[in-house]
Design a protein around this motif. Sequence first.
Motif, short mmCIF file in Angstrom:
data_model
loop_
_atom_site.label_atom_id
_atom_site.label_comp_id
_atom_site.label_asym_id
_atom_site.label_seq_id
_atom_site.Cartn_x
_atom_site.Cartn_y
_atom_site.Cartn_z
N LEU A 35 0.82 -1.07 -0.04
CA LEU A 35 0.14 -0.02 -0.07
C LEU A 35 0.92 1.39 0.08
N ASP A 36 1.87 1.28 0.71
CA ASP A 36 2.68 2.57 0.81
C ASP A 36 3.72 2.76 -0.37
N MET A 58 2.33 1.54 -3.50
CA MET A 58 1.67 1.91 -4.46
C MET A 58 1.30 3.38 -4.37
N GLN A 59 1.14 4.03 -3.26
CA GLN A 59 0.82 5.50 -3.03
C GLN A 59 2.28 6.27 -3.43
N THR A 60 3.19 5.71 -3.38
CA THR A 60 4.53 6.57 -3.43
C THR A 60 4.68 6.36 -4.98
N GLY A 112 2.42 5.85 -7.35
CA GLY A 112 1.31 6.51 -8.11
C GLY A 112 0.35 5.43 -8.88
N SER A 169 -2.86 3.21 -8.54
CA SER A 169 -4.25 3.19 -7.65
C SER A 169 -5.07 2.03 -7.46
N SER A 197 -7.08 2.45 3.40
CA SER A 197 -6.19 3.14 2.12
C SER A 197 -6.96 3.97 1.32
N PRO A 198 -6.33 5.02 0.70
CA PRO A 198 -7.02 5.87 -0.15
C PRO A 198 -7.17 5.41 -1.52
N LEU A 199 -6.56 3.99 -1.87
CA LEU A 199 -6.43 3.51 -3.23
C LEU A 199 -7.87 3.05 -3.81
N TRP A 236 -9.41 0.14 -4.23
CA TRP A 236 -9.31 -1.40 -3.87
C TRP A 236 -10.53 -2.03 -4.14
#
Length: 213
Positions: A96-97, A99-101, A103, A105, A151-153, A155
């Motif tokens: 998750l970390d 993916m956010q780094t 970019g 989603s 998470s903000p993904l 998902w």
Amino acid sequence: MSTHITIFGATSGIGQCAVEEALRRNHTVRAFARSAGDMTARPGLEPFPGDALDPGNVAEALRGTDAVIYALGIKESVSMLWKEVTLFSKTTRILLDAMQTVGVSRLVAVTGFGAGRSRSAMSSVESLGHKTILGRPYADKDRQEALIMDSPLDWTIARPVILTNGTRTGSYQVLRDPKAWRNGLISRADTACYLIDAIEQGFDIRGDVVLAR
């Protein structure tokens, strides 16, 4: 339209089936697993040997990716009865970390019936047996699902019921309403079919479903 998909846990079980399903539909696949170096190279497939507990490996695997399928599993053993399991939550937090780094989603994650909210859909007999045998792995899947949901993904959590090695039929049910959640059987190949459908068609974003035949 071809999508570039990174599949974690790509050399066995549902992950291996997801690789085959994605290639069958002409997507490109980065197949992430410790043993990915043993995979036979072919058009559309990029074997990516790596450790899902290594943040550097995970971040590198995500470069240029459109979507991620998480299908890591553990080998069943008697030690599961008493040994704490942390693989699912630890690798998910790293993913998750990363993916956010990087970019990326879109995440479709496989857990299992009895994890998270779906535990309440089990009968008392099912719940007792499940907790006795799979209590520790599923406690970690609970932690994993909570991390994903927070998470903000974009998902999706997919919970297959009891898995079989049956063929791909394309005939299965996606149970979206918690009132309809139930146990049953589904093949790994049909589970993989849903995972690719979810990516192709944007199914169940920020939703958790149960998959059954």
